[in-house]
Design a protein around this motif. Structure first.
Motif, PDB file in Angstrom:
ATOM      1  N   ASP A 175      10.669  -2.835  -5.346  1.00 53.02           N
ATOM      2  CA  ASP A 175      10.223  -2.587  -3.977  1.00 53.02           C
ATOM      3  C   ASP A 175      11.160  -1.567  -3.349  1.00 53.02           C
ATOM      4  N   ILE A 176      10.594  -0.463  -2.892  1.00 54.24           N
ATOM      5  CA  ILE A 176      11.367   0.586  -2.229  1.00 54.24           C
ATOM      6  C   ILE A 176      10.701   0.841  -0.881  1.00 54.24           C
ATOM      7  N   PRO A 177      11.433   0.623   0.218  1.00 50.85           N
ATOM      8  CA  PRO A 177      10.831   0.845   1.535  1.00 50.85           C
ATOM      9  C   PRO A 177      10.199   2.233   1.642  1.00 50.85           C
ATOM     10  N   ARG A 178       9.014   2.257   2.218  1.00 51.29           N
ATOM     11  CA  ARG A 178       8.237   3.479   2.433  1.00 51.29           C
ATOM     12  C   ARG A 178       7.764   4.142   1.138  1.00 51.29           C
ATOM     13  N   PHE A 179       7.885   3.422   0.004  1.00 48.77           N
ATOM     14  CA  PHE A 179       7.441   4.002  -1.267  1.00 48.77           C
ATOM     15  C   PHE A 179       6.643   3.023  -2.117  1.00 48.77           C
ATOM     16  N   SER A 180       7.160   1.812  -2.314  1.00 45.00           N
ATOM     17  CA  SER A 180       6.466   0.870  -3.193  1.00 45.00           C
ATOM     18  C   SER A 180       6.729  -0.572  -2.777  1.00 45.00           C
ATOM     19  N   ARG A 181       5.786  -1.433  -3.154  1.00 41.77           N
ATOM     20  CA  ARG A 181       5.945  -2.865  -2.910  1.00 41.77           C
ATOM     21  C   ARG A 181       5.038  -3.606  -3.873  1.00 41.77           C
ATOM     22  N   ALA A 182       5.599  -4.589  -4.551  1.00 41.80           N
ATOM     23  CA  ALA A 182       4.798  -5.432  -5.438  1.00 41.80           C
ATOM     24  C   ALA A 182       4.082  -6.465  -4.574  1.00 41.80           C
ATOM     25  N   VAL A 183       2.784  -6.589  -4.760  1.00 45.01           N
ATOM     26  CA  VAL A 183       2.003  -7.554  -3.980  1.00 45.01           C
ATOM     27  C   VAL A 183       1.285  -8.506  -4.927  1.00 45.01           C
ATOM     28  N   SER A 184       1.005  -9.680  -4.427  1.00 38.14           N
ATOM     29  CA  SER A 184       0.325 -10.687  -5.241  1.00 38.14           C
ATOM     30  C   SER A 184      -1.184 -10.433  -5.250  1.00 38.14           C
ATOM     31  N   LEU A 185      -1.840 -10.999  -6.232  1.00 32.27           N
ATOM     32  CA  LEU A 185      -3.302 -10.917  -6.268  1.00 32.27           C
ATOM     33  C   LEU A 185      -3.902 -11.615  -5.051  1.00 32.27           C
ATOM     34  N   GLU A 186      -3.222 -12.645  -4.576  1.00 31.48           N
ATOM     35  CA  GLU A 186      -3.698 -13.349  -3.382  1.00 31.48           C
ATOM     36  C   GLU A 186      -3.714 -12.416  -2.167  1.00 31.48           C
ATOM     37  N   ASN A 227      -7.043  -8.950   1.438  1.00 35.05           N
ATOM     38  CA  ASN A 227      -7.419  -7.628   1.959  1.00 35.05           C
ATOM     39  C   ASN A 227      -8.737  -7.150   1.355  1.00 35.05           C
ATOM     40  N   ASP A 228      -9.575  -8.095   0.942  1.00 33.65           N
ATOM     41  CA  ASP A 228     -10.894  -7.780   0.367  1.00 33.65           C
ATOM     42  C   ASP A 228     -10.802  -6.825  -0.816  1.00 33.65           C
ATOM     43  N   PHE A 229      -9.744  -6.967  -1.589  1.00 30.17           N
ATOM     44  CA  PHE A 229      -9.509  -6.163  -2.791  1.00 30.17           C
ATOM     45  C   PHE A 229      -9.409  -4.667  -2.490  1.00 30.17           C
ATOM     46  N   ASN A 230      -9.040  -4.357  -1.260  1.00 33.66           N
ATOM     47  CA  ASN A 230      -8.823  -2.972  -0.856  1.00 33.66           C
ATOM     48  C   ASN A 230      -7.466  -2.535  -1.405  1.00 33.66           C
ATOM     49  N   LEU A 231      -7.450  -1.498  -2.217  1.00 34.74           N
ATOM     50  CA  LEU A 231      -6.211  -1.037  -2.843  1.00 34.74           C
ATOM     51  C   LEU A 231      -5.616   0.186  -2.143  1.00 34.74           C
ATOM     52  N   ASN A 232      -6.040   0.434  -0.921  1.00 36.45           N
ATOM     53  CA  ASN A 232      -5.471   1.530  -0.150  1.00 36.45           C
ATOM     54  C   ASN A 232      -3.975   1.279   0.031  1.00 36.45           C
ATOM     55  N   ILE A 233      -3.165   2.233  -0.353  1.00 39.66           N
ATOM     56  CA  ILE A 233      -1.705   2.079  -0.323  1.00 39.66           C
ATOM     57  C   ILE A 233      -1.208   1.707   1.069  1.00 39.66           C
ATOM     58  N   ARG A 234      -1.800   2.266   2.098  1.00 34.14           N
ATOM     59  CA  ARG A 234      -1.341   2.000   3.465  1.00 34.14           C
ATOM     60  C   ARG A 234      -1.518   0.544   3.881  1.00 34.14           C
ATOM     61  N   ARG A 235      -2.343  -0.191   3.169  1.00 30.86           N
ATOM     62  CA  ARG A 235      -2.477  -1.629   3.443  1.00 30.86           C
ATOM     63  C   ARG A 235      -1.204  -2.383   3.071  1.00 30.86           C
ATOM     64  N   TYR A 236      -0.448  -1.825   2.153  1.00 24.67           N
ATOM     65  CA  TYR A 236       0.682  -2.551   1.573  1.00 24.67           C
ATOM     66  C   TYR A 236       2.038  -1.876   1.790  1.00 24.67           C
ATOM     67  N   VAL A 237       2.040  -0.557   1.969  1.00 20.70           N
ATOM     68  CA  VAL A 237       3.294   0.188   2.115  1.00 20.70           C
ATOM     69  C   VAL A 237       3.190   1.102   3.332  1.00 20.70           C
ATOM     70  N   ASP A 238       4.153   0.975   4.238  1.00 17.91           N
ATOM     71  CA  ASP A 238       4.213   1.869   5.395  1.00 17.91           C
ATOM     72  C   ASP A 238       4.939   3.135   4.963  1.00 17.91           C
ATOM     73  N   ALA A 239       4.183   4.193   4.737  1.00 19.93           N
ATOM     74  CA  ALA A 239       4.769   5.441   4.249  1.00 19.93           C
ATOM     75  C   ALA A 239       4.984   6.457   5.370  1.00 19.93           C
ATOM     76  N   SER A 240       4.846   6.024   6.609  1.00 19.24           N
ATOM     77  CA  SER A 240       5.047   6.955   7.719  1.00 19.24           C
ATOM     78  C   SER A 240       6.519   7.354   7.805  1.00 19.24           C
ATOM     79  N   PRO A 241       6.780   8.546   8.310  1.00 24.81           N
ATOM     80  CA  PRO A 241       8.177   8.988   8.410  1.00 24.81           C
ATOM     81  C   PRO A 241       8.983   8.066   9.318  1.00 24.81           C
ATOM     82  N   ALA A 242      10.235   7.924   8.999  1.00 23.37           N
ATOM     83  CA  ALA A 242      11.118   7.097   9.824  1.00 23.37           C
ATOM     84  C   ALA A 242      11.252   7.731  11.208  1.00 23.37           C
TER      85      ALA A 242
END
Length: 72
Positions: free
Chosen positions: A18-29, A34-49
């Motif tokens: 897990d790297i802030p603003r880059f990656s995060r491991a999420v569970s299948l649950e 999230n209705d199986f939505n794999l949009n990265i923004r659902r799981y990782v905040d990649a906005s500039p600091a």
């Protein structure tokens, strides 16, 4: 994509890091929640600091003084 970027992505995936603003491991649950939505923004905040307010305030004040001095 640059080779170093590809390498970073592969390493993060393999190591499940897990790297802030880059990656995060999420569970299948969580994915199911999230209705199986794999949009990265659902799981990782990649906005500039956000810029620290003190720095932002100083830059705005300096810009204001510069503009004001030119209009006198």
């Amino acid at each position: 994509m640059e080779p170093q970027n590809i390498e970073k992505i592969v390493n993060v995936f393999r190591e499940r890091v897990d790297i802030p603003r880059f990656s995060r491991a999420v569970s299948l649950e969580e994915i199911a929640d999230n209705d199986f939505n794999l949009n990265i923004r659902r799981y990782v905040d990649a906005s500039p600091a956000a810029e620290p307010r003190s720095t932002y305030g100083r830059r705005c004040s300096a810009a204001y003084r510069e503009v004001k001095s030119k209009w006198k």
